[in-house]
Design a protein around this motif. Structure first.
Motif, PDB file in Angstrom:
ATOM      1  N   ARG A  21       7.987   3.775  -4.552  1.00  0.00           N
ATOM      2  CA  ARG A  21       8.296   2.612  -5.382  1.00  0.00           C
ATOM      3  C   ARG A  21       9.484   1.811  -4.857  1.00  0.00           C
ATOM      4  N   GLU A  22      10.415   2.474  -4.191  1.00  0.00           N
ATOM      5  CA  GLU A  22      11.629   1.827  -3.690  1.00  0.00           C
ATOM      6  C   GLU A  22      11.444   1.193  -2.309  1.00  0.00           C
ATOM      7  N   LEU A  23      10.291   1.391  -1.705  1.00  0.00           N
ATOM      8  CA  LEU A  23      10.049   0.912  -0.336  1.00  0.00           C
ATOM      9  C   LEU A  23       9.516  -0.517  -0.327  1.00  0.00           C
ATOM     10  N   PRO A  24       9.518  -1.152   0.848  1.00  0.00           N
ATOM     11  CA  PRO A  24       8.984  -2.520   0.971  1.00  0.00           C
ATOM     12  C   PRO A  24       7.490  -2.577   0.632  1.00  0.00           C
ATOM     13  N   PRO A  25       6.992  -3.761   0.293  1.00  0.00           N
ATOM     14  CA  PRO A  25       5.569  -3.919  -0.052  1.00  0.00           C
ATOM     15  C   PRO A  25       4.614  -3.418   1.032  1.00  0.00           C
ATOM     16  N   SER A  26       4.973  -3.604   2.289  1.00  0.00           N
ATOM     17  CA  SER A  26       4.085  -3.144   3.366  1.00  0.00           C
ATOM     18  C   SER A  26       3.923  -1.630   3.331  1.00  0.00           C
ATOM     19  N   ALA A  27       4.988  -0.900   3.051  1.00  0.00           N
ATOM     20  CA  ALA A  27       4.910   0.561   2.978  1.00  0.00           C
ATOM     21  C   ALA A  27       4.075   0.995   1.773  1.00  0.00           C
ATOM     22  N   LYS A  28       4.201   0.279   0.669  1.00  0.00           N
ATOM     23  CA  LYS A  28       3.394   0.584  -0.520  1.00  0.00           C
ATOM     24  C   LYS A  28       1.914   0.391  -0.222  1.00  0.00           C
ATOM     25  N   LEU A  29       1.596  -0.702   0.479  1.00  0.00           N
ATOM     26  CA  LEU A  29       0.201  -0.983   0.824  1.00  0.00           C
ATOM     27  C   LEU A  29      -0.353   0.096   1.745  1.00  0.00           C
ATOM     28  N   VAL A  30       0.415   0.480   2.751  1.00  0.00           N
ATOM     29  CA  VAL A  30      -0.032   1.521   3.679  1.00  0.00           C
ATOM     30  C   VAL A  30      -0.248   2.831   2.925  1.00  0.00           C
ATOM     31  N   ALA A  31       0.654   3.171   2.010  1.00  0.00           N
ATOM     32  CA  ALA A  31       0.508   4.397   1.218  1.00  0.00           C
ATOM     33  C   ALA A  31      -0.765   4.355   0.376  1.00  0.00           C
ATOM     34  N   LYS A  32      -1.047   3.217  -0.243  1.00  0.00           N
ATOM     35  CA  LYS A  32      -2.252   3.079  -1.067  1.00  0.00           C
ATOM     36  C   LYS A  32      -3.517   3.206  -0.214  1.00  0.00           C
ATOM     37  N   VAL A  33      -3.523   2.595   0.952  1.00  0.00           N
ATOM     38  CA  VAL A  33      -4.691   2.699   1.831  1.00  0.00           C
ATOM     39  C   VAL A  33      -4.895   4.150   2.260  1.00  0.00           C
ATOM     40  N   LEU A  34      -3.800   4.851   2.556  1.00  0.00           N
ATOM     41  CA  LEU A  34      -3.918   6.265   2.918  1.00  0.00           C
ATOM     42  C   LEU A  34      -4.364   7.118   1.738  1.00  0.00           C
ATOM     43  N   GLU A  35      -4.031   6.681   0.528  1.00  0.00           N
ATOM     44  CA  GLU A  35      -4.473   7.419  -0.660  1.00  0.00           C
ATOM     45  C   GLU A  35      -6.002   7.409  -0.758  1.00  0.00           C
ATOM     46  N   TYR A  36      -6.612   6.292  -0.391  1.00  0.00           N
ATOM     47  CA  TYR A  36      -8.062   6.156  -0.500  1.00  0.00           C
ATOM     48  C   TYR A  36      -8.809   6.580   0.762  1.00  0.00           C
ATOM     49  N   ASN A  37      -8.115   6.641   1.893  1.00  0.00           N
ATOM     50  CA  ASN A  37      -8.700   7.078   3.166  1.00  0.00           C
ATOM     51  C   ASN A  37      -7.836   8.217   3.682  1.00  0.00           C
ATOM     52  N   GLU A  38      -8.318   9.431   3.614  1.00  0.00           N
ATOM     53  CA  GLU A  38      -7.494  10.609   3.871  1.00  0.00           C
ATOM     54  C   GLU A  38      -6.629  10.523   5.122  1.00  0.00           C
ATOM     55  N   THR A  39      -7.202  10.210   6.255  1.00  0.00           N
ATOM     56  CA  THR A  39      -6.464  10.204   7.518  1.00  0.00           C
ATOM     57  C   THR A  39      -6.885   9.001   8.347  1.00  0.00           C
ATOM     58  N   LEU A  40      -5.885   8.249   8.832  1.00  0.00           N
ATOM     59  CA  LEU A  40      -6.158   7.073   9.652  1.00  0.00           C
ATOM     60  C   LEU A  40      -5.140   6.977  10.782  1.00  0.00           C
ATOM     61  N   THR A  41      -5.535   6.281  11.855  1.00  0.00           N
ATOM     62  CA  THR A  41      -4.603   5.983  12.940  1.00  0.00           C
ATOM     63  C   THR A  41      -3.835   4.718  12.582  1.00  0.00           C
ATOM     64  N   GLN A  42      -2.813   4.435  13.365  1.00  0.00           N
ATOM     65  CA  GLN A  42      -2.034   3.219  13.126  1.00  0.00           C
ATOM     66  C   GLN A  42      -2.896   1.972  13.272  1.00  0.00           C
ATOM     67  N   SER A  43      -3.763   1.940  14.268  1.00  0.00           N
ATOM     68  CA  SER A  43      -4.618   0.766  14.457  1.00  0.00           C
ATOM     69  C   SER A  43      -5.631   0.624  13.321  1.00  0.00           C
ATOM     70  N   GLN A  44      -6.145   1.735  12.817  1.00  0.00           N
ATOM     71  CA  GLN A  44      -7.052   1.663  11.666  1.00  0.00           C
ATOM     72  C   GLN A  44      -6.310   1.155  10.428  1.00  0.00           C
ATOM     73  N   LEU A  45      -5.069   1.581  10.251  1.00  0.00           N
ATOM     74  CA  LEU A  45      -4.269   1.098   9.125  1.00  0.00           C
ATOM     75  C   LEU A  45      -4.015  -0.403   9.242  1.00  0.00           C
ATOM     76  N   ALA A  46      -3.738  -0.870  10.457  1.00  0.00           N
ATOM     77  CA  ALA A  46      -3.515  -2.303  10.663  1.00  0.00           C
ATOM     78  C   ALA A  46      -4.783  -3.090  10.322  1.00  0.00           C
ATOM     79  N   GLU A  47      -5.916  -2.550  10.694  1.00  0.00           N
ATOM     80  CA  GLU A  47      -7.197  -3.204  10.402  1.00  0.00           C
ATOM     81  C   GLU A  47      -7.475  -3.217   8.900  1.00  0.00           C
TER      82      GLU A  47
END
Length: 90
Positions: A21-47
């Motif tokens: 909750r205390e992190l920047p919006p980009s970190a929150k978005l990345v965390a949410k995407v990882l919540e729904y997709n168990e494991t991803l690479t950095q390039s997959q996260l960017a996509e």
């Protein structure tokens, strides 16, 4: 609550989603995407997030500092790292 979370709570440190909750919006978005997709690479996260790779890298570093994301080398391509969210979904 795990033992490490209990110790962190006693020390006044935030854990899990409270730490995110205390992190920047980009970190929150990345965390949410990882919540729904168990494991991803950095390039997959960017996509998935439509964020620039540099922003994703910064977000992952912040999430790792907070202890809510783990990374490991990919067995299929050792040049890549796989990222996994370590906190439970809501």
């Amino acid at each position: 609550m795990s033992t490490s979370e209990a110790i962190a709570a006693e020390a006044g440190e935030q854990t899990g989603w409270d730490a995110v909750r205390e992190l920047p919006p980009s970190a929150k978005l990345v965390a949410k995407v990882l919540e729904y997709n168990e494991t991803l690479t950095q390039s997959q996260l960017a996509e998935e997030t439509l964020l620039p790779p540099r922003t994703v890298r910064y977000a992952l570093n912040r999430l790792e500092e907070e202890g809510v994301v783990e990374s490991r080398f990919s067995f299929s391509d050792a040049r890549k790292r796989l990222y996994t969210l370590t906190i439970e979904s809501r």
